[in-house]
Design an enzyme around this catalytic site. Structure first.
Site, PDB file in Angstrom:
ATOM      1  N   LYS A  76       0.836  -1.203   0.000  1.00 51.54           N
ATOM      2  CA  LYS A  76       0.000   0.000   0.000  1.00 51.54           C
ATOM      3  C   LYS A  76       0.880   1.266   0.000  1.00 51.54           C
ATOM      4  O   LYS A  76       2.090   1.184   0.250  1.00 51.54           O
ATOM      5  CB  LYS A  76      -0.922  -0.041   1.217  1.00 51.54           C
ATOM      6  CG  LYS A  76      -1.926  -1.209   1.189  1.00 51.54           C
ATOM      7  CD  LYS A  76      -2.831  -1.142   2.405  1.00 51.54           C
ATOM      8  CE  LYS A  76      -3.918  -2.205   2.343  1.00 51.54           C
ATOM      9  NZ  LYS A  76      -4.908  -1.998   3.447  1.00 51.54           N
ATOM     10  N   TYR A 123     -12.250  -2.421  -3.636  1.00 50.83           N
ATOM     11  CA  TYR A 123     -12.843  -2.461  -2.294  1.00 50.83           C
ATOM     12  C   TYR A 123     -14.373  -2.427  -2.359  1.00 50.83           C
ATOM     13  O   TYR A 123     -15.004  -1.846  -1.481  1.00 50.83           O
ATOM     14  CB  TYR A 123     -12.307  -1.293  -1.457  1.00 50.83           C
ATOM     15  CG  TYR A 123     -10.919  -1.534  -0.891  1.00 50.83           C
ATOM     16  CD1 TYR A 123     -10.642  -2.675  -0.117  1.00 50.83           C
ATOM     17  CD2 TYR A 123      -9.898  -0.623  -1.095  1.00 50.83           C
ATOM     18  CE1 TYR A 123      -9.367  -2.896   0.410  1.00 50.83           C
ATOM     19  CE2 TYR A 123      -8.617  -0.840  -0.558  1.00 50.83           C
ATOM     20  CZ  TYR A 123      -8.371  -1.975   0.197  1.00 50.83           C
ATOM     21  OH  TYR A 123      -7.122  -2.194   0.727  1.00 50.83           O
ATOM     22  N   PHE A 143     -15.765   4.135   6.581  1.00 50.36           N
ATOM     23  CA  PHE A 143     -14.368   4.507   6.296  1.00 50.36           C
ATOM     24  C   PHE A 143     -14.022   4.447   4.816  1.00 50.36           C
ATOM     25  O   PHE A 143     -12.869   4.672   4.444  1.00 50.36           O
ATOM     26  CB  PHE A 143     -13.404   3.628   7.104  1.00 50.36           C
ATOM     27  CG  PHE A 143     -13.529   2.130   6.852  1.00 50.36           C
ATOM     28  CD1 PHE A 143     -12.921   1.536   5.753  1.00 50.36           C
ATOM     29  CD2 PHE A 143     -14.271   1.324   7.713  1.00 50.36           C
ATOM     30  CE1 PHE A 143     -13.031   0.169   5.518  1.00 50.36           C
ATOM     31  CE2 PHE A 143     -14.389  -0.047   7.487  1.00 50.36           C
ATOM     32  CZ  PHE A 143     -13.765  -0.619   6.381  1.00 50.36           C
ATOM     33  N   ARG A 201      -2.271 -14.130   4.066  1.00 52.31           N
ATOM     34  CA  ARG A 201      -3.039 -13.499   5.151  1.00 52.31           C
ATOM     35  C   ARG A 201      -2.328 -13.718   6.494  1.00 52.31           C
ATOM     36  O   ARG A 201      -2.311 -12.836   7.354  1.00 52.31           O
ATOM     37  CB  ARG A 201      -4.465 -14.076   5.216  1.00 52.31           C
ATOM     38  CG  ARG A 201      -5.316 -13.855   3.966  1.00 52.31           C
ATOM     39  CD  ARG A 201      -5.846 -12.474   3.801  1.00 52.31           C
ATOM     40  NE  ARG A 201      -6.707 -12.021   4.861  1.00 52.31           N
ATOM     41  CZ  ARG A 201      -7.326 -10.842   4.843  1.00 52.31           C
ATOM     42  NH1 ARG A 201      -7.186 -10.016   3.815  1.00 52.31           N
ATOM     43  NH2 ARG A 201      -8.071 -10.449   5.851  1.00 52.31           N
ATOM     44  N   THR A 225      -5.652  -6.955  10.696  1.00 52.91           N
ATOM     45  CA  THR A 225      -5.903  -5.707   9.962  1.00 52.91           C
ATOM     46  C   THR A 225      -5.377  -4.487  10.727  1.00 52.91           C
ATOM     47  O   THR A 225      -4.818  -3.568  10.128  1.00 52.91           O
ATOM     48  CB  THR A 225      -7.417  -5.541   9.717  1.00 52.91           C
ATOM     49  OG1 THR A 225      -7.887  -6.680   8.990  1.00 52.91           O
ATOM     50  CG2 THR A 225      -7.717  -4.277   8.937  1.00 52.91           C
ATOM     51  N   ARG A 271       2.397  -6.682   9.354  1.00 49.38           N
ATOM     52  CA  ARG A 271       1.728  -5.545   9.993  1.00 49.38           C
ATOM     53  C   ARG A 271       2.190  -5.375  11.441  1.00 49.38           C
ATOM     54  O   ARG A 271       2.331  -4.247  11.934  1.00 49.38           O
ATOM     55  CB  ARG A 271       0.212  -5.732   9.906  1.00 49.38           C
ATOM     56  CG  ARG A 271      -0.324  -5.539   8.475  1.00 49.38           C
ATOM     57  CD  ARG A 271      -1.717  -6.122   8.321  1.00 49.38           C
ATOM     58  NE  ARG A 271      -2.378  -5.689   7.079  1.00 49.38           N
ATOM     59  CZ  ARG A 271      -3.571  -6.143   6.694  1.00 49.38           C
ATOM     60  NH1 ARG A 271      -4.213  -7.034   7.423  1.00 49.38           N
ATOM     61  NH2 ARG A 271      -4.099  -5.704   5.560  1.00 49.38           N
ATOM     62  N   ASN A 292      -1.806  -0.033   6.991  1.00 48.07           N
ATOM     63  CA  ASN A 292      -1.297  -1.342   7.422  1.00 48.07           C
ATOM     64  C   ASN A 292      -0.433  -2.046   6.367  1.00 48.07           C
ATOM     65  O   ASN A 292      -0.350  -3.267   6.342  1.00 48.07           O
ATOM     66  CB  ASN A 292      -2.458  -2.232   7.895  1.00 48.07           C
ATOM     67  CG  ASN A 292      -3.551  -2.340   6.853  1.00 48.07           C
ATOM     68  OD1 ASN A 292      -3.363  -1.951   5.696  1.00 48.07           O
ATOM     69  ND2 ASN A 292      -4.684  -2.885   7.242  1.00 48.07           N
ATOM     70  N   HIS A 304      -2.022  -5.419   1.403  1.00 49.00           N
ATOM     71  CA  HIS A 304      -3.308  -6.062   1.121  1.00 49.00           C
ATOM     72  C   HIS A 304      -3.013  -7.465   0.612  1.00 49.00           C
ATOM     73  O   HIS A 304      -2.032  -7.678  -0.099  1.00 49.00           O
ATOM     74  CB  HIS A 304      -4.068  -5.291   0.032  1.00 49.00           C
ATOM     75  CG  HIS A 304      -5.209  -6.086  -0.548  1.00 49.00           C
ATOM     76  ND1 HIS A 304      -6.457  -6.119   0.026  1.00 49.00           N
ATOM     77  CD2 HIS A 304      -5.264  -6.917  -1.628  1.00 49.00           C
ATOM     78  CE1 HIS A 304      -7.240  -6.934  -0.684  1.00 49.00           C
ATOM     79  NE2 HIS A 304      -6.545  -7.422  -1.696  1.00 49.00           N
ATOM     80  N   GLU A 336      -9.633  -9.592  -8.227  1.00 46.40           N
ATOM     81  CA  GLU A 336      -8.596  -8.574  -8.019  1.00 46.40           C
ATOM     82  C   GLU A 336      -7.460  -8.710  -9.040  1.00 46.40           C
ATOM     83  O   GLU A 336      -6.929  -7.694  -9.516  1.00 46.40           O
ATOM     84  CB  GLU A 336      -8.044  -8.687  -6.593  1.00 46.40           C
ATOM     85  CG  GLU A 336      -9.070  -8.300  -5.535  1.00 46.40           C
ATOM     86  CD  GLU A 336      -8.664  -8.652  -4.111  1.00 46.40           C
ATOM     87  OE1 GLU A 336      -9.490  -8.452  -3.201  1.00 46.40           O
ATOM     88  OE2 GLU A 336      -7.533  -9.139  -3.896  1.00 46.40           O
TER      89      GLU A 336
HETATM   90  P1  IDP Z   1      -7.938  -6.558   5.409  1.00 46.03           P
HETATM   91  O1  IDP Z   1      -7.082  -5.592   4.638  1.00 46.03           O
HETATM   92  O2  IDP Z   1      -7.197  -7.120   6.598  1.00 46.03           O
HETATM   93  O3  IDP Z   1      -8.565  -7.623   4.543  1.00 46.03           O
HETATM   94  P2  IDP Z   1     -10.564  -5.293   5.520  1.00 46.03           P
HETATM   95  O4  IDP Z   1     -11.536  -5.433   6.646  1.00 46.03           O
HETATM   96  O5  IDP Z   1     -10.880  -5.985   4.248  1.00 46.03           O
HETATM   97  O6  IDP Z   1      -9.122  -5.720   6.078  1.00 46.03           O
HETATM   98  O7  IDP Z   1     -10.416  -3.728   5.263  1.00 46.03           O
HETATM   99  C1  IDP Z   1      -9.753  -3.254   4.114  1.00 46.03           C
HETATM  100  C2  IDP Z   1      -8.845  -2.113   4.515  1.00 46.03           C
HETATM  101  O8  IDP Z   1      -9.637  -1.010   4.953  1.00 46.03           O
HETATM  102  C3  IDP Z   1      -7.934  -2.421   5.709  1.00 46.03           C
HETATM  103  O9  IDP Z   1      -6.753  -3.097   5.341  1.00 46.03           O
HETATM  104  C4  IDP Z   1      -7.658  -1.041   6.260  1.00 46.03           C
HETATM  105  O10 IDP Z   1      -6.641  -0.363   5.502  1.00 46.03           O
HETATM  106  C5  IDP Z   1      -8.990  -0.329   6.026  1.00 46.03           C
HETATM  107  N1  IDP Z   1      -9.879  -0.395   7.201  1.00 46.03           N
HETATM  108  C6  IDP Z   1     -10.451  -1.499   7.719  1.00 46.03           C
HETATM  109  N2  IDP Z   1     -11.217  -1.211   8.782  1.00 46.03           N
HETATM  110  C7  IDP Z   1     -11.125   0.134   8.938  1.00 46.03           C
HETATM  111  C8  IDP Z   1     -11.703   1.060   9.887  1.00 46.03           C
HETATM  112  O11 IDP Z   1     -12.465   0.701  10.784  1.00 46.03           O
HETATM  113  N3  IDP Z   1     -11.372   2.376   9.727  1.00 46.03           N
HETATM  114  C9  IDP Z   1     -10.544   2.818   8.748  1.00 46.03           C
HETATM  115  N4  IDP Z   1      -9.988   1.970   7.823  1.00 46.03           N
HETATM  116  C10 IDP Z   1     -10.274   0.650   7.931  1.00 46.03           C
HETATM  117 MG    MG Z   2     -10.038  -7.477   3.068  1.00 48.97          MG
END
Ligand code: IDP
Ligand code: MG
Length: 153
Positions: A19, A59, A67, A95, A101, A112, A126, A129, A140
């Site tokens: 990212k 996304y 968010f 993963r 996350t 992370r 973080n 992805h 994707e």
């Molecule tokens: P992942 O990347 O671990 O699969 P997801 O729940 O799919 O997590 O969320 C996608 C991305 O959105 C996360 O990696 C993070 O950058 C962002 N994100 C997730 N939850 C939040 C939140 O509550 N607030 C702000 N950004 C978030």
């Molecule tokens: Mg995800």
């Protein structure tokens, strides 16, 4: 026109992104190192500045989340490195390498957990992805690597 590269449809693939925060901090090599050291194989690699349209597709499951707008802003704030990774159970494996996350809570030993933190920006920055299912991976990879096509082995 160059012949498109071919992916083996019999094998499992994951779409990984370094990212904008990871790229800007010079962590691309460290992410690639961990993926390769684990034994997975790189099948595609590019630097790309993602636009809103691509990120909206990428996304799509988060479109209604509070968010979403900030997420698109964060993800389009600079270049990302997109990678296609191949290997048995690579989706779960990546993963696991990535960790939780939330980088504050992600376990030490994970990308992370070792390299990420909360920077007080309001975004969950973080570093990486990774696709969460075979269906997401196929969707994707088609989005980020339209030039990659599948061959039957
Ligand atoms: P992942 O990347 O671990 O699969 P997801 O729940 O799919 O997590 O969320 C996608 C991305 O959105 C996360 O990696 C993070 O950058 C962002 N994100 C997730 N939850 C939040 C939140 O509550 N607030 C702000 N950004 C978030
Ligand atoms: Mg995800």
């Amino acid at each position: 026109m160059p012949t498109p590269d071919l992916l083996d449809a019999e094998k499992e693939h994951s779409l990984v992104l370094v990212k904008p925060d990871g790229f800007a901090r010079g962590l691309t090599g460290e992410v690639l190192r961990r993926i390769e050291a684990k034994g997975y194989v790189l099948k595609g690699l590019k630097i790309k500045k993602a636009n809103e349209e691509l990120l909206g597709e990428h996304y799509v499951e988060h479109k209604e989340k509070h968010f979403f707008k900030d997420l698109v802003e964060y993800m389009s704030s600079g270049p990302v490195v997109a990678i296609v990774v191949e290997g048995d159970r690579v989706i779960e494996g990546v993963r696991s390498l990535m960790g939780n996350t939330n980088p504050t809570l992600a376990a030490p030993g994970t990308i992370r957990g070792d390299l990420g933190r909360d920077w007080g920006t309001g975004n969950v920055e973080n570093i990486v992805h990774g696709s969460d299912s075979p269906l997401s991976a196929a969707r994707e990879i088609a989005l980020w690597f339209p030039e990659l096509t599948y061959k039957e082995s």
